[in-house]
Design an enzyme around this catalytic site. Structure first.
Site, PDB file in Angstrom:
ATOM      1  N   LYS A  36       1.676   4.582  -2.039  1.00 45.83           N
ATOM      2  CA  LYS A  36       1.580   3.789  -0.809  1.00 45.83           C
ATOM      3  C   LYS A  36       0.133   3.427  -0.498  1.00 45.83           C
ATOM      4  O   LYS A  36      -0.184   2.280  -0.204  1.00 45.83           O
ATOM      5  CB  LYS A  36       2.167   4.573   0.385  1.00 45.83           C
ATOM      6  CG  LYS A  36       3.649   4.833   0.279  1.00 45.83           C
ATOM      7  CD  LYS A  36       4.185   5.551   1.518  1.00 45.83           C
ATOM      8  CE  LYS A  36       3.605   6.940   1.716  1.00 45.83           C
ATOM      9  NZ  LYS A  36       3.914   7.886   0.635  1.00 45.83           N
ATOM     10  N   THR A  37      -0.727   4.437  -0.522  1.00 43.00           N
ATOM     11  CA  THR A  37      -2.117   4.184  -0.169  1.00 43.00           C
ATOM     12  C   THR A  37      -2.770   3.268  -1.207  1.00 43.00           C
ATOM     13  O   THR A  37      -3.541   2.368  -0.870  1.00 43.00           O
ATOM     14  CB  THR A  37      -2.883   5.510  -0.036  1.00 43.00           C
ATOM     15  OG1 THR A  37      -2.209   6.309   0.947  1.00 43.00           O
ATOM     16  CG2 THR A  37      -4.310   5.296   0.413  1.00 43.00           C
ATOM     17  N   ASP A 221      -1.892   2.755   7.407  1.00 46.39           N
ATOM     18  CA  ASP A 221      -1.433   3.831   6.510  1.00 46.39           C
ATOM     19  C   ASP A 221      -0.855   4.968   7.362  1.00 46.39           C
ATOM     20  O   ASP A 221      -1.193   5.109   8.534  1.00 46.39           O
ATOM     21  CB  ASP A 221      -2.625   4.359   5.679  1.00 46.39           C
ATOM     22  CG  ASP A 221      -2.160   5.124   4.429  1.00 46.39           C
ATOM     23  OD1 ASP A 221      -0.944   5.253   4.214  1.00 46.39           O
ATOM     24  OD2 ASP A 221      -3.037   5.582   3.659  1.00 46.39           O
ATOM     25  N   GLU A 222       0.022   5.777   6.787  1.00 49.11           N
ATOM     26  CA  GLU A 222       0.603   6.947   7.467  1.00 49.11           C
ATOM     27  C   GLU A 222       1.229   6.541   8.807  1.00 49.11           C
ATOM     28  O   GLU A 222       1.026   7.201   9.836  1.00 49.11           O
ATOM     29  CB  GLU A 222      -0.467   8.026   7.712  1.00 49.11           C
ATOM     30  CG  GLU A 222      -1.246   8.432   6.470  1.00 49.11           C
ATOM     31  CD  GLU A 222      -0.593   9.536   5.667  1.00 49.11           C
ATOM     32  OE1 GLU A 222       0.549   9.915   5.990  1.00 49.11           O
ATOM     33  OE2 GLU A 222      -1.224   9.990   4.689  1.00 49.11           O
ATOM     34  N   GLN A 252       7.088  12.844   5.990  1.00 44.41           N
ATOM     35  CA  GLN A 252       5.751  13.414   6.139  1.00 44.41           C
ATOM     36  C   GLN A 252       5.220  13.286   7.563  1.00 44.41           C
ATOM     37  O   GLN A 252       4.016  13.318   7.790  1.00 44.41           O
ATOM     38  CB  GLN A 252       4.781  12.751   5.158  1.00 44.41           C
ATOM     39  CG  GLN A 252       5.110  13.050   3.718  1.00 44.41           C
ATOM     40  CD  GLN A 252       4.039  12.528   2.772  1.00 44.41           C
ATOM     41  OE1 GLN A 252       2.932  13.027   2.741  1.00 44.41           O
ATOM     42  NE2 GLN A 252       4.378  11.497   2.032  1.00 44.41           N
ATOM     43  N   ARG A 605       1.122  17.876  -2.415  1.00 46.58           N
ATOM     44  CA  ARG A 605      -0.299  17.617  -2.701  1.00 46.58           C
ATOM     45  C   ARG A 605      -0.631  17.987  -4.140  1.00 46.58           C
ATOM     46  O   ARG A 605      -1.669  17.604  -4.670  1.00 46.58           O
ATOM     47  CB  ARG A 605      -1.220  18.446  -1.777  1.00 46.58           C
ATOM     48  CG  ARG A 605      -1.140  18.208  -0.273  1.00 46.58           C
ATOM     49  CD  ARG A 605      -1.238  16.766   0.084  1.00 46.58           C
ATOM     50  NE  ARG A 605       0.102  16.179   0.233  1.00 46.58           N
ATOM     51  CZ  ARG A 605       0.344  14.879   0.173  1.00 46.58           C
ATOM     52  NH1 ARG A 605      -0.627  14.022  -0.068  1.00 46.58           N
ATOM     53  NH2 ARG A 605       1.571  14.412   0.323  1.00 46.58           N
TER      54      ARG A 605
HETATM   55  P1  ATP Z   1       1.063  10.257   0.163  1.00 45.58           P
HETATM   56  O1  ATP Z   1       2.455  10.051   0.652  1.00 45.58           O
HETATM   57  O2  ATP Z   1       0.827  11.674  -0.191  1.00 45.58           O
HETATM   58  O3  ATP Z   1       0.040   9.662   1.056  1.00 45.58           O
HETATM   59  P2  ATP Z   1       0.900   7.914  -1.493  1.00 45.58           P
HETATM   60  O4  ATP Z   1       2.280   7.367  -1.537  1.00 45.58           O
HETATM   61  O5  ATP Z   1      -0.054   7.280  -0.588  1.00 45.58           O
HETATM   62  O6  ATP Z   1       0.981   9.483  -1.245  1.00 45.58           O
HETATM   63  P3  ATP Z   1      -1.107   7.521  -3.489  1.00 45.58           P
HETATM   64  O7  ATP Z   1      -2.032   8.535  -3.004  1.00 45.58           O
HETATM   65  O8  ATP Z   1      -1.387   6.107  -3.256  1.00 45.58           O
HETATM   66  O9  ATP Z   1       0.370   7.884  -2.981  1.00 45.58           O
HETATM   67  O10 ATP Z   1      -0.842   7.710  -5.043  1.00 45.58           O
HETATM   68  C1  ATP Z   1      -0.595   8.990  -5.612  1.00 45.58           C
HETATM   69  C2  ATP Z   1      -1.277   9.098  -6.965  1.00 45.58           C
HETATM   70  O11 ATP Z   1      -0.608   8.287  -7.926  1.00 45.58           O
HETATM   71  C3  ATP Z   1      -2.697   8.619  -6.949  1.00 45.58           C
HETATM   72  O12 ATP Z   1      -3.450   9.417  -7.828  1.00 45.58           O
HETATM   73  C4  ATP Z   1      -2.597   7.201  -7.475  1.00 45.58           C
HETATM   74  O13 ATP Z   1      -3.807   6.768  -8.042  1.00 45.58           O
HETATM   75  C5  ATP Z   1      -1.505   7.341  -8.503  1.00 45.58           C
HETATM   76  N1  ATP Z   1      -0.734   6.101  -8.715  1.00 45.58           N
HETATM   77  C6  ATP Z   1      -0.121   5.346  -7.801  1.00 45.58           C
HETATM   78  N2  ATP Z   1       0.539   4.314  -8.367  1.00 45.58           N
HETATM   79  C7  ATP Z   1       0.346   4.424  -9.700  1.00 45.58           C
HETATM   80  C8  ATP Z   1       0.779   3.664 -10.860  1.00 45.58           C
HETATM   81  N3  ATP Z   1       1.531   2.582 -10.741  1.00 45.58           N
HETATM   82  N4  ATP Z   1       0.396   4.110 -12.063  1.00 45.58           N
HETATM   83  C9  ATP Z   1      -0.367   5.205 -12.206  1.00 45.58           C
HETATM   84  N5  ATP Z   1      -0.806   5.962 -11.179  1.00 45.58           N
HETATM   85  C10 ATP Z   1      -0.446   5.568  -9.934  1.00 45.58           C
HETATM   86 MG    MG Z   2      -1.137   8.018   1.067  1.00 47.57          MG
END
Ligand code: ATP
Ligand code: MG
Length: 723
Positions: A36-37, A221-222, A252, A605
């Site tokens: 997402k981020t 975000d969040e 979350q 995490r």
């Molecule tokens: P959270 O809910 O904990 O905030 P999130 O959904 O925001 O998580 P991110 O932090 O954006 O997730 O991504 C999680 C990890 O996966 C990061 O290390 C990111 O770089 C990696 N990532 C995300 N998308 C891809 C992709 N398509 N290919 C490879 N790595 C990815």
């Molecule tokens: Mg995130």
């Protein structure tokens, strides 16, 4: 940067979200680690490079200052240029920026100061005392909580109907007094930042339409952790011409206790129609075991929006569940495990210890010192919240603004210079009656004081005048260095016997470094001075804590503070009933659900290896208590876990269900039951002592019997035989 670079390393769904074309708002609803981020950051890069959106037309909201900092770094890397002026920050940070830019329209003095929670508590307490409001009936902490809660909901005293509730009635009264006090002293607390900036836009249609036009894209975000005012603020900024792009995960949501409304996620669809919802389902962060265990845990919550998350990264290692005797043993296990990882080439900063409550960090700190492993604790007392730092800032504030009464109160007699409470009370009364600030009032009453008091107070007034004059042409960091000496603070902390490690003095020196590193960014019509900018940053920033050191340290923080972050090795500690889930949450299903979401956040995490641990006996908050393993451990299917039980004399050992019966435990000297002791019961047969509680007649013992299962028995009647 071209389009293919931007969508490089994104899956189809993510790419679709990044380049979303039609003029719709969007919600990216997806589980932990699904990117997402990453999507939000890439979308900004896409808008700027492919859609010619000006950087100043973007408003991006992150959850912490640390996240904002990382997003800026990431973006300036992607865009290959500095993006200092961009509006990216936390709700509080952005609200602050808005208020600084439009102080007059918001009915604020240009030099308004931010009041942190401690100072707020002190003021509320004093106002209650001055107005004879009984503290024992209306605890100031609760009143403070009430006031902030009301503001989070967007309510002023006039909006609250107390009915027949005395607590609310009195609290509203304090709320009114407190508002007057803040107004008279140009103070603004955290909740006020949000509410005031919301009201500023709401009551000022020209300004509102200016920002609605300016911010063509609003990204949050969040989103699951927004509170009512934050939600309304975003809603207000949406003109229907601009676009709102939110990412979030209902599983979350962990700030319900501070007014966050999970329902805001559901409301989006109606309030921001047309809205496109995109779901991401692939997790890129964690191994299969970690992800599946987390999914299984969160499945115990009802009322979920429901998501499925999968990973193709393979099962990875099992999750360790470690049982220790005490919190000290737990810390030893965790830190010695980290030591092993480090020996194998893992960097300390790839390891994180996450806990439910800040008080848990102490045992680990001691262990890190013993093992000589560098560590850093986030949260707890933040750098800028530490007493010595606030003392120093008190001088800086008063030099900058003689009307800063909060600063005056803090330092008038610190370091001690013989100015008593009685004198300060006289100053306060005089200031109140003559509508002036405390420093002014102090000068004016000087001739009326007895000689000794007059000498002390006169000395202080002269000191502030001299410091202000001397430092007029200094740079910010020179000012800080100068004031530490001139105020006597350095000397005071040098002689402070309670500060054995000299940490306080070191912190003060660190403040000079912080001032030196401070980047002043005057922007828009924002004319605040560098010093004032720095003071505000000090009140708002939570991540300024030793940015430079992060790289080499094991990271310790609460699970709340770990939101959005990731680490290869995660230790989730203190997995015990009454601690996690917390005692207060146990009888309230909605609170328990929030605890479970918190556990889900903690577990997710971890990237490569997750370890969960609990102690049978824990010393916490001044008491040593027996505890039961957290129910959350029982909610994780055993196929994903590997149980490890501490053995006497050894730190760790893998054990099978039955191993416990083969160990060589003995009752302790008085023939008392010890945990692990082997016993025989006339009816249930052989068993091993798991736990006990109470003393004398009412002492109870928990025994795991080989055949009859686990039972609690009254010791006095159990007729146990030691084996
Ligand atoms: P959270 O809910 O904990 O905030 P999130 O959904 O925001 O998580 P991110 O932090 O954006 O997730 O991504 C999680 C990890 O996966 C990061 O290390 C990111 O770089 C990696 N990532 C995300 N998308 C891809 C992709 N398509 N290919 C490879 N790595 C990815
Ligand atoms: Mg995130």
């Amino acid at each position: 940067m071209n389009l293919s670079e931007i969508i490089n390393g994104l899956n189809d769904k993510q790419g679709q979200a990044v380049i979303l074309k039609d003029a719709k708002n969007a919600l990216i609803l997806a589980g932990a680690g699904s990117g997402k981020t990453r999507v939000l950051t890439r979308r900004i890069a896409y808008l700027v490079t492919q859609k010619d959106v000006h950087i100043d037309s973007i408003l991006a909201v992150t959850f912490t200052n640390k996240a904002a900092f990382e997003m800026r770094e990431r973006l300036s890397e992607l865009l290959r240029r500095p993006i200092r002026s961009m509006w990216v920050g936390t709700f509080h940070g952005l609200a602050h920026r808005l208020l600084r830019a439009h102080a007059a329209e918001a009915n604020l003095d240009a030099k308004f100061q931010i009041l942190d929670a401690q100072d707020q508590a002190r003021i509320i307490k004093r106002l209650m005392k001055a107005n004879q409001i009984d503290e024992s009936k209306y605890p100031p902490r609760k009143v403070q909580w009430f006031i902030n809660g009301q503001k989070d909901e967007g309510r002023r005293p006039a909006d609250i109907d107390p009915g027949y509730n005395y607590f609310i009635k009195q609290s509203v009264r304090v709320f009114e007094l407190y508002e007057q006090h803040c107004k008279a002293n140009d103070l603004i607390d955290f909740a006020e930042l949000l509410l005031r900036s919301y009201e500023l836009l709401k009551n000022n249609s020209e300004l509102l339409s200016h920002y609605q036009r300016r911010f063509e894209h609003i990204l949050v975000d969040e989103f699951q952790d927004t509170n009512t005012v934050q939600y309304k603020w975003i809603r207000l900024l949406w003109s229907k011409e601009n676009q709102v792009f939110c990412v979030g995960d209902d599983d979350q949501s962990i700030y319900g206790w501070r007014g966050a409304k999970i329902e805001n996620l559901h409301k989006l669809e109606v309030d921001f129609a047309p809205l496109k919802t995109i779901r991401l389902e692939q997790n890129y962060r964690s191994t299969g075991n970690i992800l599946n265990a987390s999914n299984a845990l969160i499945a115990n919550n009802t009322k979920r929006l429901g998501k499925s998350l999968w990973t193709d990264s393979g099962a990875g290692e099992l999750i360790d569940i470690f049982e220790s005797r005490t919190e000290t043993d737990e810390a030893d296990f965790v830190v010695s495990s980290i030591q092993k990882y480090i020996n194998d080439g893992v960097f300390p900063d790839e390891c994180a210890i996450l806990y439910r409550s800040n008080a848990q960090s102490r045992a680990f700190e001691e262990c890190f010192i013993k093992y000589n492993i560098p560590y850093i604790i986030y949260g707890g007392l933040r750098f800028f919240e530490r007493a010595e730092i606030k003392d120093a800032l008190g001088y800086l504030r008063l030099m900058e603004n003689p009307a800063d009464n909060v600063a005056f109160e803090r330092i008038v007699n610190f370091p001690t210079r013989g100015i008593g409470n009685a004198t300060v009370a006289i100053i306060r009364t005089f200031a109140d009656e003559n509508h002036t600030n405390l420093l002014q009032a102090a000068s004016q009453i000087l001739p009326t004081l007895p000689t000794r008091a007059a000498n002390s107070l006169g000395g202080f007034i002269q000191l502030i005048e001299k410091m202000t004059n001397d430092s007029k042409h200094f740079t910010l960091s020179e000012k800080v260095a100068y004031l530490l000496e001139a105020s006597g603070l350095i000397e005071h902390y040098e002689n402070d016997k309670t500060d054995k490690t000299g940490g306080k003095k070191a912190n003060l020196e660190e403040l000079i470094a912080a001032a030196e590193q401070y980047n002043h960014e005057p922007d828009d019509n924002n004319k605040i001075s560098e010093t004032l900018g720095f003071i505000s940053l000090a009140s708002l920033d939570s991540a300024a804590d030793g940015k430079a050191q992060i790289n080499q340290n094991v990271q310790l923080m609460t699970i709340h503070a770990a939101k959005g972050l990731e680490f290869p090795y995660v230790f989730l500690v203190g997995m015990e009933e009454d601690l996690f889930p917390s005692r207060q949450s146990k009888d309230e299903p909605h609170l328990l659900d929030e605890e479970r979401r918190l556990c889900y956040v903690g577990m997710t995490r971890a990237m490569q290896k997750l370890s969960l641990s609990f102690a049978i006996k824990r010393f916490l908050h001044g008491q040593s208590l027996y505890s039961y393993p957290s129910r959350f451990l029982g909610e994780i299917p055993s196929e994903f876990t590997n149980s490890i039980k501490q053995k006497f004399g050894a730190t760790q050992k893998n054990y099978q269900e039955d191993d416990i019966f083969n160990q060589d435990f003995e009752p302790d000297e008085q023939g008392q039951l010890a945990i692990g002791a082997m016993v025989k019961h006339p009816k249930f047969g052989f068993g091993s002592v798991l736990n006990f509680e109470g003393t004398g007649e009412s002492a109870r013992v928990q025994i795991k019997f080989k055949k009859a299962g686990t039972k609690w028995l009254i010791s006095a009647y159990a007729n146990l035989e030691f084996v």
